[in-house]
Design an enzyme around this catalytic site. Sequence first.
Site, short mmCIF file in Angstrom:
data_model
loop_
_atom_site.label_atom_id
_atom_site.label_comp_id
_atom_site.label_asym_id
_atom_site.label_seq_id
_atom_site.Cartn_x
_atom_site.Cartn_y
_atom_site.Cartn_z
N HIS A 152 0.83 -1.22 0.00
CA HIS A 152 0.00 0.00 0.00
C HIS A 152 0.86 1.26 0.00
O HIS A 152 0.37 2.34 0.31
CB HIS A 152 -0.95 0.02 1.21
CG HIS A 152 -1.67 -1.27 1.40
ND1 HIS A 152 -1.22 -2.26 2.25
CD2 HIS A 152 -2.80 -1.77 0.82
CE1 HIS A 152 -2.04 -3.30 2.19
NE2 HIS A 152 -2.99 -3.03 1.34
S1 FES Z 1 1.74 -0.51 3.29
FE1 FES Z 1 0.12 -1.87 3.73
S2 FES Z 1 1.13 -3.66 4.39
FE2 FES Z 1 2.73 -2.26 4.00
#
Ligand code: FES
Length: 187
Positions: A152
Amino acid sequence: MASTGAATADAIEEEGVRRRDWIHIAAISAAGVGGVGTLFPLVSQMAPSADVLAESTTDVDVSAIQPGQSIKAVFRKQPLFVTRLTEEEIAAAKAEDAADMRDPQTLADRTNPTDESILVQLGVCTHLGCVPLGAGEGENKGEFGGYFCPCHGSHYDVAGRIRKGPAPTNLEVPEFEFTSESTIRVG
Ligand code: FES
């Protein structure tokens, strides 16, 4: 003439033996891998209980880690990054110690006074648990030169401090101590 024929036959036979050896070795290797796969459920059933696992330690030889390099180990079934920072990385991390951070920590907070160049962290993104990139050679280190979580988009700096993205806290630094100049014990 006969001897040439015999020599050729020998050569073919020898080649055949080599080939068979190779196939045999390859088959053993494949069986070995398969064996690990089939053994796993049995081993898994004999795995240590959670409380034993929680107390387990991992020894890591840090002597071979060159400045700027990391090794990946396993600690309590989780990926562990052990890094030897370069002088430049130490300076860069210290220069950011007072920066506005989501989870403020200095480099000294995250290292052992015995050797501030050795950084030990769980390779587990604190957002949802993916393994961040950055410890392996050539991996994406993100916008802050440390670690990047591709799940993410969390960016950690060279000291593993969260600087951008959804992760709430820095990469976790487990307890560890130097048991000799070359070895650390994690846990
Ligand atoms: S940014 Fe979501 S698990 Fe690493």
